[in-house]
Every structure is written in C-alpha cells, then in structure tokens.
Design a protein around this motif. Structure first.
Motif, PDB file in Angstrom:
ATOM      1  N   TRP A  66     -11.606   1.579  -3.278  1.00 27.25           N
ATOM      2  CA  TRP A  66     -11.124   1.230  -4.611  1.00 27.25           C
ATOM      3  C   TRP A  66      -9.604   1.068  -4.607  1.00 27.25           C
ATOM      4  O   TRP A  66      -9.080   0.125  -5.196  1.00 27.25           O
ATOM      5  N   PHE A  67      -8.919   1.998  -3.973  1.00 25.20           N
ATOM      6  CA  PHE A  67      -7.455   1.964  -3.943  1.00 25.20           C
ATOM      7  C   PHE A  67      -6.975   0.699  -3.231  1.00 25.20           C
ATOM      8  O   PHE A  67      -6.070  -0.001  -3.703  1.00 25.20           O
ATOM      9  N   GLN A 101      -8.575  -2.129  -2.828  1.00 20.59           N
ATOM     10  CA  GLN A 101      -8.854  -3.310  -3.640  1.00 20.59           C
ATOM     11  C   GLN A 101      -7.854  -3.445  -4.791  1.00 20.59           C
ATOM     12  O   GLN A 101      -7.423  -4.554  -5.130  1.00 20.59           O
ATOM     13  N   GLU A 102      -7.447  -2.319  -5.373  1.00 19.04           N
ATOM     14  CA  GLU A 102      -6.491  -2.391  -6.471  1.00 19.04           C
ATOM     15  C   GLU A 102      -5.120  -2.843  -5.986  1.00 19.04           C
ATOM     16  O   GLU A 102      -4.398  -3.542  -6.707  1.00 19.04           O
ATOM     17  N   PRO A 119      -7.161   2.189  -9.680  1.00 21.39           N
ATOM     18  CA  PRO A 119      -8.185   1.930  -8.654  1.00 21.39           C
ATOM     19  C   PRO A 119      -9.620   2.103  -9.143  1.00 21.39           C
ATOM     20  O   PRO A 119     -10.526   1.399  -8.671  1.00 21.39           O
ATOM     21  N   GLU A 120      -9.846   3.026 -10.070  1.00 19.86           N
ATOM     22  CA  GLU A 120     -11.221   3.305 -10.469  1.00 19.86           C
ATOM     23  C   GLU A 120     -11.859   2.155 -11.230  1.00 19.86           C
ATOM     24  O   GLU A 120     -13.071   2.170 -11.468  1.00 19.86           O
ATOM     25  N   ARG A 157     -13.356   5.921  -2.468  1.00 23.47           N
ATOM     26  CA  ARG A 157     -12.078   5.902  -3.175  1.00 23.47           C
ATOM     27  C   ARG A 157     -11.006   5.152  -2.371  1.00 23.47           C
ATOM     28  O   ARG A 157     -10.146   4.488  -2.958  1.00 23.47           O
ATOM     29  N   GLU A 192      -3.141   9.201  -8.067  1.00 25.20           N
ATOM     30  CA  GLU A 192      -4.240   8.425  -7.490  1.00 25.20           C
ATOM     31  C   GLU A 192      -4.323   8.630  -5.980  1.00 25.20           C
ATOM     32  O   GLU A 192      -5.417   8.725  -5.418  1.00 25.20           O
ATOM     33  N   THR A 213       0.837  -1.202   0.000  1.00 27.65           N
ATOM     34  CA  THR A 213       0.000   0.000   0.000  1.00 27.65           C
ATOM     35  C   THR A 213       0.872   1.252   0.000  1.00 27.65           C
ATOM     36  O   THR A 213       0.639   2.197  -0.770  1.00 27.65           O
TER      37      THR A 213
END
Length: 418
Positions: A280-281, A283-284, A338-339, A277, A266, A256
């Motif tokens: 999302w970050f 999870q990515e 991430p999006e 957000r 990002e 991370t």
C-alpha cells in the motif's frame, strides 16, 4: 454533424512555454479551471487535445481510436525512448514486440529482480557504514545499474558501474530538457546504442553467451512478423528500454525515502514487515509523487466522444499525474494515505503512474511489475533494515522539473545495518 460540442480551449498561439512553466500541473490546472476532463490547446505549433481521468484513459488506450507512431516528439525519441522501439509501434507489430517484453516478465524472473535488489542493497549498505554520509540518488543509480545489467545479461565490470549509471540517467534526466542538458542526453543515448549494438553482434557471433533466460539473449534472437531477426539497432533500443527505466526507478526510491521521512506514523506501521502494508505504501508513493507527467498518441480515425469531435492525426495527451490526483476517483488526492489502496479496485485506468490499459495487448509499461518489486525491497530497507539520520537539507521538490526529485537528492548520515 448534430450534437457536436466545441472543445474548451486554452487560448494562445502556442502554449508550449506554459507547459514548461507549469510542468506536471499544466493539464490538471486547466481541468480545474474549465471543470472539464478534455480541452484543446496548441503545443509545438500544432493543435493538441488534453485528457484527464479514468473515462478519458479508457478511450485513450483504445487501440481502434489512437495510435502511437509519430506521437512522441523527436527530442524525446532521441533521449528517452530511442527510435524504432515498442513505444512507437501499433497494431500487430506492437503486439508482437510487446510479447517479446512480456516473455521475460515471468514469475521466476521477477523473483530474480527481488533477489538481485536485496543483494545490491546489502553490498552497498556495508560500504555506507564506512562513510560519514551518502547521497541516496547517486547511490541508488549505481545499485539499479548493477541490478539491471545482471538481470538483462549485459556484462558489466565494477569499474564501469558509475559511468554507466550516469549515462543511463542522462537519458531520462534530459527527456524534457533544453540546451546543453538535452544534448547530453542525446549523446548518452547514441553512445549506449552503439555499445549494445556491438554486444548484440558478439552474441550472434557466439563471442558473448548470455543465459537463454536473459533479455539480452531473448532480444538478440527475436524475429519480427516476417521471420527476420530484429536489426541490431532495434535490439539496442529495446535493451536500453529495459536498462534506462530500471535505473529511473531511482526517482521513486528517493521519493520513497521522502515519504518515510515526512510520514513517520505511516512508516511506523511498516515495521512488522507487513507485506500488504508495504505494498500500500509503495503504491501511494507512485500515486502521490510526480513521475511521468503525461503520455502521447494521435487520433487514428475520426470519432466522437462526449459530443466532442476527435479528428484523425490530432496529437492527444493523457494526463498521468492529473488522473492519479483526480478528485472523482481519489478522496483527498493531495494527502499521502497508503490505506486508500486497501479498498482500491485495481482498475487499469484510474491509477496510471506508468501508463494504463492492459499489459499484454496495450501500451501499459511492461516494466511496471519490476518497478513495484524494486520499490518494495527498497522501502523495506529504508524502514526495517537500516538505521540512518536525515540531516537538515532542502527536501522540497519541483512540479516543473521533469523528472522531479527532491532538491538535495536525499543526504543520509550515520548509516548502520540492523
């Protein structure tokens, strides 16, 4: 039988060394080479089938087709999972044991995880302000050891934290190691099980009294399908199967920090503390970076899939990393975006960093929710609650070492709380 097809085959008497040399990309490389999501190889002296992708994952997690008992190599059981744990069970025994784990994953207990993680980040950040620099990997291990013990109800004194953090990390750091590193992991697992067994005895004798909502209490008094208390050795394995993976989230915390550093645009989108957000970050990070390379099972009964024959007892590996980078399901899979999770459908089979399938009845990791909550709190601190510098260092990471982690373990300097 009519319609049978021959499996694409990775030639060689035994390809175990190839797997060790290519690591996370062994299966993915052959998926690209042979343009197939299924192929045959030989590993550790036996035939193995390797699978990649959403459709393959859906088949792999069909409990009528695959079973987990005797699938994991003995060396992995001796370090990572322990023997007799939930990962190696099937059928009603697995379902009943899994219910024990799911019973401690309530909304309230997950909120406690969030609160404990925030508390420890605060405490450690205050200490970091007095130091010239810290190594995030080492500090995060201690943070998560304290969180894990407090959440499970396992007693832990302050002067025991560092030793226990090292002991728990030795278990997952040795999962694919050979030689001295492997034996270090086996010793750590043995010592850990002895310690928890003694603790379970004290709980049952009334000498240690954890709160009834804590896993130590729940697991110590859990009964099997025959109505008998679990053997203390099994309870020890399962308690360590909470403590060890919680500390292993350290790997994700380092990645991370790596993602924040290399994806500043990002990361800047997270500075208004937008929960969506942040999700999302996080999870990515779990999709993009290597964590578990693959998971194993054995064919339960003969069956056919896509015209290929799967014979009873055949070792089968599902490529977790490759599925998370499969171009059929992930556009530009080698980019950190991430999006993409704004549009993700939430399938239990195309995004499987900690396994796939359903939580309640399948073999998907019961601690995945814990992982996500700890990662979101940690991401928020790294972006919104701390200022720090990342000095010049080796931030590369290996696709061969298991687990992989940035080479420098993330050195941070001049840390201040905002």
């Amino acid at each position: 039988m009519g319609g049978e097809r021959n499996l694409p085959k990775d030639e060689g008497l035994d390809n175990s060394l190839k797997l060790l040399k290519e690591g996370y990309e062994y299966i993915l490389n052959r998926q690209h080479r042979y343009q197939t999501d299924v192929f045959e190889t030989r590993l550790l002296g036996e035939k193995a089938i390797c699978l990649t992708g959403k459709d393959a994952a859906e088949i792999f997690y069909d409990n009528s087709k695959f079973e987990r008992s005797e699938a994991a190599p003995g060396r992995v059981k001796k370090t990572l999972f322990g023997e007799g744990g939930v990962q190696g069970l099937d059928g009603e025994a697995h379902k009943h044991r899994k219910e024990m784990f799911m019973s401690v994953m309530s909304k309230e207990s997950l909120q406690e995880i969030i609160d404990l993680t925030e508390k420890q980040w605060d405490l450690f950040a205050a200490r970091w302000e007095t130091k010239d620099e810290i190594v995030l990997y080492e500090e995060a291990k201690k943070i998560l050891t304290k969180v894990a013990c407090e959440w499970t109800g396992v007693p832990l004194e302050d002067d025991e934290v560092e030793d226990l953090a090292d002991q728990l990390s030795n278990m997952f750091e040795a999962s694919a190691a050979i030689g001295p590193a492997h034996w270090k992991g086996r010793i750590a697992r043995s010592r850990g099980e002895d310690w928890i067994e003694e603790l379970v005895e004290k709980v049952r004798e009334g000498k240690v009294n954890p709160p009834e909502n804590k896993p130590l209490y729940t697991f110590s008094w859990h009964r099997d399908l025959d109505g008998n208390l679990l053997d203390k050795s099994i309870v020890a394995v399962e308690i360590l199967n909470l403590l060890r993976p919680m500390v292993a989230i350290t790997v994700y915390i380092c990645f991370t920090a790596h993602a924040v550093y290399f994806n500043k645009e990002e990361a800047d989108k997270l500075k208004n503390n937008d929960s969506e957000r942040l999700h999302w970050f996080m999870q990515e990070v779990r999709r993009f970076y290597p964590f578990f390379p693959f998971t194993a099972a054995r064919v339960k009964d003969n069956f056919s899939w896509r015209g290929y024959e799967f014979e009873e007892g055949t070792l089968t590996l599902l490529d977790l990393y490759g599925t998370n980078h499969h171009p059929e399901y992930w556009e530009n899979p080698d980019r950190f975006e991430p999006e993409r999770f704004a549009e993700w459908s939430g399938s239990p089979f195309d995004f499987i960093p900690q396994g796939g399938g359903e939580f309640e009845i399948g073999h998907r990791c019961a601690g995945e929710w814990i992982t996500m909550e700890i990662m979101k709190v940690s991401l928020d601190y790294l972006v919104n609650k701390l200022s720090y510098e990342i000095p010049e260092q080796d931030l590369s990471f290996s696709m061969v070492d298991m687990p992989s982690v940035p080479e420098s373990h993330i050195v941070m300097q001049n840390i201040k709380r905002k």
